[in-house]
Design a protein around this motif. Structure first.
Motif, PDB file in Angstrom:
ATOM      1  N   LYS A   3       1.129  -1.628  -0.040  1.00 22.95           N
ATOM      2  CA  LYS A   3       0.108  -0.007  -0.161  1.00 22.95           C
ATOM      3  C   LYS A   3       0.921   1.096   0.288  1.00 22.95           C
ATOM      4  CE  LYS A   3      -3.555   2.059   2.445  1.00 22.95           C
ATOM      5  NZ  LYS A   3      -5.589   1.581   2.661  1.00 22.95           N
ATOM      6  N   ILE A   4       0.011   1.972  -0.445  1.00 23.67           N
ATOM      7  CA  ILE A   4       0.942   3.104  -0.166  1.00 23.67           C
ATOM      8  C   ILE A   4      -0.026   4.788  -0.241  1.00 23.67           C
ATOM      9  CG2 ILE A   4       0.785   3.931  -3.152  1.00 23.67           C
ATOM     10  CD1 ILE A   4       3.634   5.632  -3.104  1.00 23.67           C
ATOM     11  N   TYR A   5       0.105   5.085   0.826  1.00 25.31           N
ATOM     12  CA  TYR A   5      -0.467   7.023   1.150  1.00 25.31           C
ATOM     13  C   TYR A   5       0.180   7.935   0.428  1.00 25.31           C
ATOM     14  CZ  TYR A   5      -2.605   3.771   5.072  1.00 25.31           C
ATOM     15  OH  TYR A   5      -2.895   2.536   5.325  1.00 25.31           O
ATOM     16  N   TYR A   6      -0.798   8.283  -0.029  1.00 23.75           N
ATOM     17  CA  TYR A   6       0.355  10.039  -0.467  1.00 23.75           C
ATOM     18  C   TYR A   6      -0.882  10.796  -0.774  1.00 23.75           C
ATOM     19  CZ  TYR A   6      -2.640   8.607  -5.023  1.00 23.75           C
ATOM     20  OH  TYR A   6      -4.194   7.898  -5.761  1.00 23.75           O
ATOM     21  N   LYS A  89       4.152  12.291   6.868  1.00 22.35           N
ATOM     22  CA  LYS A  89       5.451  12.814   5.559  1.00 22.35           C
ATOM     23  C   LYS A  89       4.760  11.500   4.353  1.00 22.35           C
ATOM     24  CE  LYS A  89       9.103  12.884   7.680  1.00 22.35           C
ATOM     25  NZ  LYS A  89      10.702  12.595   8.293  1.00 22.35           N
ATOM     26  N   ARG A  90       4.870  12.506   3.075  1.00 26.24           N
ATOM     27  CA  ARG A  90       4.373  11.621   2.254  1.00 26.24           C
ATOM     28  C   ARG A  90       5.671  11.329   0.660  1.00 26.24           C
ATOM     29  NH1 ARG A  90       1.816  16.130   2.567  1.00 26.24           N
ATOM     30  NH2 ARG A  90       2.521  17.008   0.542  1.00 26.24           N
ATOM     31  N   PRO A  91       5.665  10.041   0.906  1.00 26.93           N
ATOM     32  CA  PRO A  91       4.334   8.911   0.280  1.00 26.93           C
ATOM     33  C   PRO A  91       4.683   7.791   1.290  1.00 26.93           C
ATOM     34  CG  PRO A  91       5.750   8.927  -1.203  1.00 26.93           C
ATOM     35  CD  PRO A  91       6.724   9.442  -0.651  1.00 26.93           C
ATOM     36  N   VAL A  92       3.709   7.152   1.835  1.00 24.36           N
ATOM     37  CA  VAL A  92       4.363   6.458   3.144  1.00 24.36           C
ATOM     38  C   VAL A  92       3.839   5.164   2.012  1.00 24.36           C
ATOM     39  CG1 VAL A  92       3.739   4.840   5.121  1.00 24.36           C
ATOM     40  CG2 VAL A  92       3.590   7.790   5.092  1.00 24.36           C
ATOM     41  N   TYR A 100       8.289   2.187   4.410  1.00 22.64           N
ATOM     42  CA  TYR A 100       8.543   3.829   3.360  1.00 22.64           C
ATOM     43  C   TYR A 100       8.592   5.286   3.762  1.00 22.64           C
ATOM     44  CZ  TYR A 100      11.098  -0.494   2.290  1.00 22.64           C
ATOM     45  OH  TYR A 100      11.545  -2.026   1.797  1.00 22.64           O
ATOM     46  N   ILE A 101       9.166   5.604   4.505  1.00 21.32           N
ATOM     47  CA  ILE A 101       8.571   7.272   5.182  1.00 21.32           C
ATOM     48  C   ILE A 101       9.455   8.506   4.033  1.00 21.32           C
ATOM     49  CG2 ILE A 101       7.760   8.597   6.866  1.00 21.32           C
ATOM     50  CD1 ILE A 101       7.806   5.816   8.224  1.00 21.32           C
ATOM     51  N   GLY A 102       8.744   9.124   3.288  1.00 25.79           N
ATOM     52  CA  GLY A 102       9.269  10.061   2.686  1.00 25.79           C
ATOM     53  C   GLY A 102       9.720  10.004   1.451  1.00 25.79           C
ATOM     54  N   ASN A 103      10.438  11.154   0.631  1.00 26.37           N
ATOM     55  CA  ASN A 103      10.925  11.234  -0.310  1.00 26.37           C
ATOM     56  C   ASN A 103      12.249  11.043  -0.696  1.00 26.37           C
ATOM     57  OD1 ASN A 103      11.082  13.400   0.121  1.00 26.37           O
ATOM     58  ND2 ASN A 103       9.634  14.566  -0.772  1.00 26.37           N
TER      59      ASN A 103
END
Length: 117
Positions: A3-6, A89-92, A100-103
């Protein structure tokens, strides 16, 4: 789980998702149109060391609310993330039991490596 939170309006999130070439079985959640639930933030927290690591200190609201001059607790970080999507903080990216948190380039490369395993 994959899954990706964006944020769909975030060019950086879009670029990273394109770079990762996400498989079709990936769940996508635009956090602006589909807010994060308490269960979801707790699931993310269980995969990392703190709510603070999920919190974006670059958010415009962070500056507007003068949060840098306040002593925030873990409960505060959780509360702010649940109250407004901009604080995540995106994406997760969740891949099985990895988060994996951030860019940052390092984070994106690590996510890519896990995806290709």
């Amino acid at each position: 789980m994959k899954k990706i939170y964006y944020l769909s309006t975030c060019n950086t999130c879009s670029r990273i998702m394109e770079e990762l070439d996400l498989p079709k079985d990936f769940q996508l959640q635009d956090i602006k149109t589909q807010p994060i639930t308490k269960e979801q933030i707790e699931e993310m927290r269980n995969l990392t060391d703190s709510y603070e690591s999920l919190f974006s200190k670059r958010a415009r609201l962070y500056k507007e609310l003068d949060l840098k001059n306040k002593s925030l607790t873990e409960d505060d970080y959780k509360k702010y993330i649940l109250e407004h999507y901009t604080f995540l903080k995106r994406p997760v990216i969740l891949i099985d039991n990895n988060i994996y948190i951030g860019n940052s380039k390092k984070i994106v490369e690590a996510a890519k490596k896990t995806l290709n395993e």
